[in-house]
Scaffold this active site. Structure first.
Site, PDB file in Angstrom:
ATOM      1  N   GLY C 148       0.943  -1.286  -0.127  1.00  0.00           N
ATOM      2  CA  GLY C 148       0.073  -0.097   0.087  1.00  0.00           C
ATOM      3  C   GLY C 148       0.892   1.290   0.056  1.00  0.00           C
ATOM      4  O   GLY C 148       1.875   1.071   0.281  1.00  0.00           O
ATOM      5  N   CYS C 149       0.169   2.458  -0.256  1.00  0.00           N
ATOM      6  CA  CYS C 149       0.871   3.561  -0.401  1.00  0.00           C
ATOM      7  C   CYS C 149       1.597   4.084   0.837  1.00  0.00           C
ATOM      8  O   CYS C 149       2.641   4.290   1.071  1.00  0.00           O
ATOM      9  CB  CYS C 149       0.286   4.769  -1.151  1.00  0.00           C
ATOM     10  N   TYR C 150       0.618   4.109   1.968  1.00  0.00           N
ATOM     11  CA  TYR C 150       0.944   4.387   3.175  1.00  0.00           C
ATOM     12  C   TYR C 150       2.124   3.368   3.635  1.00  0.00           C
ATOM     13  O   TYR C 150       3.045   3.804   4.242  1.00  0.00           O
ATOM     14  CB  TYR C 150      -0.231   4.547   4.269  1.00  0.00           C
ATOM     15  N   ALA C 153       5.540   4.307   2.283  1.00  0.00           N
ATOM     16  CA  ALA C 153       6.160   5.635   2.748  1.00  0.00           C
ATOM     17  C   ALA C 153       6.670   5.310   4.263  1.00  0.00           C
ATOM     18  O   ALA C 153       7.608   5.752   4.695  1.00  0.00           O
ATOM     19  CB  ALA C 153       5.217   6.805   2.854  1.00  0.00           C
TER      20      ALA C 153
END
Lengths: 345, 345, 345, 345
Positions: C148-150, C153
């Site tokens: 996932g993007c979160y 990061a």
């Protein structure tokens, strides 16, 4: 081939850097920025971290010219006007992204820029770099005056119909809408986020220096003095430009007929895309690319054509067209380094 | 005085609520929203927490009409067209923020709205509620058709010059730019943040139903059929609207002369503010208020006037003008509840 | 090599298309979109005008698998979970951009996704595709669960310090901020421009399905169950993501020491850039690229490190990392097709 | 009652003007702006056209003090620190919107502001104007230090739980997100639209002068030195602020219990609104008003509470709270002139 960039710390210069890093035949040899001379680009622009680039250097013409095949000027018009004669004298071809060499006539320049051109004798030697209009001249030019962003979107939206002389001269009205990056990286209340966001501003109403630039090209095309109305608006987006053009027709033609005219005109021009009837382009549809997208609609009630023309102001409106002109000037295929898909959304 | 609001869950209805809560002589008695009937407003709209308001109710005409002196329709045009005849029959005055009753001619309505008006017989009874144009008629109207947002900005920008007949008829071009709240609260790709942000869209090119609305008023003013070119653009802001108008003059006048004409015309109209020469209005300068700000510039080269007219589309373009019309209709001072300073920045 | 894309009409799929068009060794063979099957991509997405691509096709697994070396799933988690078993059975490697295969434990999946995984037996076979963490496993994986993007990061911002076990376990707090494209192209009030613009929203507070994904990786790293606090915020930008991480240290270390630790850890990972002391990354600095930029600051007063980690949610947070994983899986150099300069400004 | 405003050309000053024009008991007598002295407000700020206001005047303390019952300082901290002693000596009460008088301890001031306070002897005389916390002291104060925007949102989000001492001291983490108007009207690259739009920036990480302001209040409340982690982020919106607070609990409590605690605490404070379980506030929900909206969620897994607190940074975070403090100080009902409905959307 090795190039130098003057004004490497402005938005136009940074976009040139982005494009030239992708260009297979070009090396960035010098990046000039008096304010940051001596510093690495990545220390000023962290987005360039770990990208291999020379450091910023001073604007010393002799040193910058040394070992360089081409200079891009991404500087204010007065810097171009002051330094291009020197580089020209040294035999280095120049592509100027500013307005310093776009007008042929020194008197017109003075009228609209409010001061005399410091290099008026070279104005007639410069070639106007609207690539789709002037490819042969650009091939042999040593000073290429890269068009303004509004004139690029406007002229590409008008060229086919001007050629056919179907339009009612002096009927042309241009309503331009631009993102804020077009105003450059200089700070001011006019670019303060809190005043631009949730807002629209009309600026330089009937006084914009892109007016004579547009009129010069149109007048030459129809071989008669042609006047346009032109209003520019600052819109709360970073990149992107739309010109909505209103032109009166001498006699009524269908939208399909007009679209066919445009498609034929741009058949061999890969960066101009004509939209099908009932659809209109948007700036997001060309973001980060060298495309100019054009949509057309005839209003039979008023006998006017509405033309919507969109570009990325930093690309086809600045750095992209500059690279396209470099390709034409140095004999590379026109699309070299410019085959990009729009960043969407 | 007690009022009902139909369409209380749309942006126009919510803005009416905000304004009427500040109005000294009005009480909000009924707020209709079939989708939220039975719920408290604050449970749907948390910004209304701790604000005293009745709950949403169903659209039952008899019940809604009961004990109410006025109904605002902040609904789609077809809902207004369907229900206004009922309320009108019950003797309740209606102010309609939709386009259901703005066009007098049923044939024109059908041409532009693509279906027949369900209440064409009442079209001629409705009064067009551009307050600055029609105050006497509005005083006695029982159906007030509140103008569209674009027509409001456009017509206020044109009224003085139409009156004087200085302009070249059929020369009028309107380039409209609107924030997204004008499209309402309905969801769709056209209002998806990721596609609207960093973008501009031209929409309904030469097909917008505000065209006949503008032409109807202008034609009546000059007593001749008048055609306009009109293009609308969606701009990435929530509120605010600018119309840039281009009109040809029969003979040249100075900007100062034109400004004087406008100032005289609007002398007794507190919500229209004329800008001094060389300055132009912005949507942010009228945000949250009922002002229409107008700037003017003559271009002697083309004999055209550029007129920049700005409103808050939800205020003077919708709820604000509706309250202004209510004030006129019910004998309150025109500015009652509308003395607001723009929310800046 | 030939690839198929499922979900080619969403933002993740469109970004895959943009990247794969630039990839020297890949051809886009199939683009699946049941809603647009039969239509040309350019007729739905005008920004793809004049770009050579196959038309959209139906989701017929056998036909899609035919002649394709790899399938990208840019679909909702339930579509991946339903169809990946089929493609897996046909022997076609899959890279899944959804959350369908990221959690190893079916019970945890059910707890956070509120329904059982339709393919729980394959959950343990999938490899978690955080390229910097798992390159060897990815080389041999046939189902790669793109993070996932979160989590991307967040985890890149935590990996070096987790490895060294300098941090106080269970002290980790993650404050995530994302642009709207992360919510996909589905329409809804939550993505309506008028409600997102000039606003910030906290969503899925303490309920986001990225929480177990992050905890699974961290727990495995330190070999003890690890809990995090995680709040996500929708920010009015189209692309871009920042995670601000707060971690307690067991004992105090200087910012310089922490930065050195991170630089060493990512020495051979070209897409992670560590910022120098006192400087912090921004989403604009990675826009359109596969970079993850990380800045660090120790607060000796509280013995906490503040870590700022930025990615482009559609690139390193989705399509970019998917291409990076494809490169690793198929033996291309990791950076192939991903050497891009951020689009700035 | 007559007031003077110093710093009338900044965003705080302009918002004071907007509010005071609606206040029934106040007249704006003097508006000071050295840069625009002698000019009419409407010539600098066209949104104030046709609004009755005195012209800008110079900062001559004796003249400004003359005939004025109260001075608002909407100036930088150093201007307040320099001039408040003079006005205080002249017996004129002052409400200071800057940070010049918020810290009691001169040594702490010097540590965080990097220079000594020019009026350290008055620091202890000033009353910290968080209205909900200090009403009795404010009633008798002659120097009211209006809290910073971040401290206002943070402290209102923490007061109830601090009082009850349920929380684990030193566990507090504050993640602040602010619109750009909080940075003032001064121009700079940090507020340039092209760099703020489509971006997020963490700034003054672990160095923000609001840290000691927050810690001073919390430490006094719990009567023990309390430290917080605090990171601020610039978000691309003009107005609005959200603070996301993470606090560890000594023992677990349900969300309902925490909400009940907050509701009881703020029962008689009309500007603080507590959200019901599962719902969270947004800046748009308080836009243009003096509300502080608070949402709460307990995460039993980590024994932390997530608190979301939203204000309009120019209202409850500046001018609104200043007027609220004026009301308390001069004996007007607390809500006078501040009963406003949020401007939505």
């Amino acid at each position: 081939m090795k190039v130098g960039i003057l004004g490497g710390s402005g938005y136009g210069g940074l976009e040139l850097i982005r494009l030239l890093l992708m260009h297979p035949y070009v090396e960035i040899e010098k990046v000039v920025s008096p304010s940051y001379a001596g510093q690495e680009l990545s220390s000023v622009f962290p987005h360039l971290n770990q990208v291999e680039l020379p450091s910023f250097v001073e604007l010393d013409a002799l040193e910058v010219a040394e070992g360089v095949d081409l200079i891009f000027f991404a500087t204010p018009a007065d810097v171009s006007a002051t330094y291009i004669p020197t580089f020209h004298g040294l035999g280095v071809p120049c592509i100027d992204l500013s307005g310093g060499f776009r007008l042929r006539d020194g008197a017109v320049f003075e009228e609209w820029y409010n001061h005399a051109s410091p290099s008026s004798e070279l104005l007639r030697e410069a070639v106007y770099g609207l690539t789709e209009l002037n490819p042969e001249q650009i091939e042999h030019a040593n000073i290429i005056a890269n068009p303004g962003c509004y004139p690029t979107a406007t002229l590409l939206g008008l060229l086919p119909i001007m050629k056919e002389k179907w339009l009612s001269r002096n009927s042309i009205i241009i309503d331009g809408k631009s993102g804020v990056s077009g105003a450059g990286r200089k700070v001011g209340l006019g670019t303060h986020f809190a005043e631009v966001n949730e807002n629209i501003s009309a600026y330089k109403v009937n006084e914009h220096q892109h007016i004579p630039e547009i009129e010069q090209v149109l007048s030459e095309l129809v071989k008669k003095e042609t006047r346009v109305s032109f209003t520019t608006h600052l819109i709360p987006l970073t990149r992107g430009m739309m010109c909505t053009l209103y032109v009166g027709m001498k006699e009524s033609h269908s939208t399909a007929e007009i679209i066919a005219l445009y498609e034929a005109y741009y058949e061999n021009h890969p960066f101009v895309r004509i939209f099908s009837e009932g659809t209109f382009p948007t700036p997001k549809g060309v973001a980060g690319t060298n495309y100019c997208d054009i949509g057309l609609s005839v209003d039979h009630r008023t006998k006017r054509i509405t033309i919507v023309s969109c570009i990325d102001n930093l690309m086809k409106g600045a750095a992209g067209q500059a690279v396209q002109n470099m390709n034409v000037r140095f004999g590379f295929p026109e699309k070299t380094g410019l085959v990009l898909t729009p960043v969407f959304p």
